[in-house]
Design an enzyme around this catalytic site. Sequence first.
Site, short mmCIF file in Angstrom:
data_model
loop_
_atom_site.label_atom_id
_atom_site.label_comp_id
_atom_site.label_asym_id
_atom_site.label_seq_id
_atom_site.Cartn_x
_atom_site.Cartn_y
_atom_site.Cartn_z
N LYS A 175 -6.41 8.74 14.58
CA LYS A 175 -5.71 9.61 13.63
C LYS A 175 -5.65 11.06 14.14
O LYS A 175 -4.68 11.78 13.88
CB LYS A 175 -6.38 9.55 12.25
CG LYS A 175 -6.22 8.20 11.56
CD LYS A 175 -4.76 7.87 11.30
CE LYS A 175 -4.57 6.59 10.50
NZ LYS A 175 -3.15 6.26 10.27
N ILE B 242 -7.39 6.17 -0.50
CA ILE B 242 -6.59 5.53 -1.54
C ILE B 242 -7.07 4.08 -1.63
O ILE B 242 -7.32 3.44 -0.60
CB ILE B 242 -5.08 5.54 -1.19
CG1 ILE B 242 -4.62 6.97 -0.92
CG2 ILE B 242 -4.25 4.91 -2.30
CD1 ILE B 242 -4.40 7.28 0.52
N ASP C 62 6.38 -5.59 14.45
CA ASP C 62 4.99 -5.29 14.81
C ASP C 62 5.06 -4.01 15.63
O ASP C 62 5.58 -4.01 16.75
CB ASP C 62 4.40 -6.44 15.63
CG ASP C 62 2.95 -6.15 16.04
OD1 ASP C 62 2.53 -4.98 16.00
OD2 ASP C 62 2.25 -7.11 16.42
N TYR D 289 -11.03 4.82 14.31
CA TYR D 289 -9.99 5.26 13.38
C TYR D 289 -9.82 6.78 13.45
O TYR D 289 -8.70 7.30 13.51
CB TYR D 289 -10.40 4.82 11.96
CG TYR D 289 -9.37 5.06 10.88
CD1 TYR D 289 -8.37 4.12 10.63
CD2 TYR D 289 -9.41 6.20 10.08
CE1 TYR D 289 -7.44 4.31 9.63
CE2 TYR D 289 -8.49 6.40 9.08
CZ TYR D 289 -7.50 5.45 8.85
OH TYR D 289 -6.58 5.66 7.85
N ASN E 289 4.09 4.69 9.30
CA ASN E 289 3.02 4.56 8.31
C ASN E 289 2.04 3.44 8.63
O ASN E 289 0.87 3.51 8.24
CB ASN E 289 3.67 4.32 6.94
CG ASN E 289 2.69 3.79 5.92
OD1 ASN E 289 1.94 4.54 5.31
ND2 ASN E 289 2.68 2.47 5.73
N GLN F 84 -13.97 21.49 2.06
CA GLN F 84 -15.41 21.69 1.89
C GLN F 84 -16.07 22.10 3.19
O GLN F 84 -15.68 21.65 4.26
CB GLN F 84 -16.04 20.38 1.40
CG GLN F 84 -15.42 19.88 0.11
CD GLN F 84 -15.84 18.48 -0.27
OE1 GLN F 84 -16.75 18.32 -1.07
NE2 GLN F 84 -15.19 17.48 0.28
N GLY G 112 0.80 -1.22 0.00
CA GLY G 112 0.00 0.00 0.00
C GLY G 112 0.83 1.27 0.00
O GLY G 112 1.83 1.38 -0.73
N THR H 296 -6.25 1.07 -1.47
CA THR H 296 -5.31 0.02 -1.02
C THR H 296 -6.11 -1.15 -0.45
O THR H 296 -7.34 -1.07 -0.31
CB THR H 296 -4.37 0.57 0.07
OG1 THR H 296 -5.19 0.97 1.16
CG2 THR H 296 -3.54 1.73 -0.42
#
Length: 255
Positions: A158, A189, A63, A154, A90, A255, A17, A191
Amino acid sequence: MARLTGRNALVTGGARGLGAAQCLTLAREGARVAVADVDVGAAEELANRINADDGHAVAVALDVTQEAQWERALDEAEGELGALDILVNNAGIAALGNAEDTTLEDWRRVMAVNLDGVFLGTRAGIRRMKTRGGSIVNISSVKGIVADTFTAAYDAAKAGVRNFTKSAALHCASSGYGIRVNSVHPSYIMTDMVKDAASTVPDPDGFLAMVLAKHPMGRLCEPEDVANAVLFLASDESRYINGSEIVVDGGYTAQ
Ligand SMILES: NC(=O)c1ccc[n+]([C@@H]2O[C@H](COP(=O)([O-])OP(=O)(O)OC[C@H]3O[C@@H](n4cnc5c(N)ncnc54)[C@H](O)[C@@H]3O)[C@@H](O)[C@H]2O)c1
């Protein structure tokens, strides 16, 4: 002269990815690259591909959630390549779920990889690089800035990466370490991560159409779009950019 000649980099989740695109881009620009991944077979495949193409890469098993593995992985990478100049945190995973139906198990799984992993990597990177300086790049997401109903864990992880990055940058700057720490915020993306997430909903095509509709430029982000931002942050061209965030989203968050 390539932009990263003489530099040594480690990319977590580097086998596939976005991470794979980052490894290829950094290697193309002259960096020696450690492809660090839980899937060491896939990391070896990519390292072999880079070496066959006149680059210099090694595969490292890591890991990112395992504190003890970080020291060993960095020892291995530095033993093969030399002292680290660039670290890209990443590695990440996705889980779909809203604030009402997300299980504690999913929440903890996402936090472990996406937030603990970035913390452990940034901390280990600072300890390694503080006498020589360097660049740490943390891959967040547009969802570290704006949220959706269906990615509660998530989005939280993030957003954590976004502000932890700034805290780390301030610490390094005030300590005089010469280490810059920045975050990158891509939109969607296509991936394995996104394909796998889409495959868990009742209407995958509808899900992907909904996602595409959020992108004003009419296309999703590509791995190379993200890799180019990482390259810039890894290179001296960004020498005064610190504690900052680069959004790579075709206007998604405008937006
Ligand atoms: N794909 C997107 O739409 C998108 C958008 C914004 C941000 N991101 C972020 O980009 C990063 C890469 O995502 P991707 O889409 O390339 O995912 P991917 O699933 O295609 O690849 C992730 C890689 O990370 C590795 N990995 C997973 N858990 C790991 C762990 N605990 N330790 C080490 N390696 C591990 C996997 O083996 C795999 O090689 C993630 O942080 C993700 O959140 C992705």
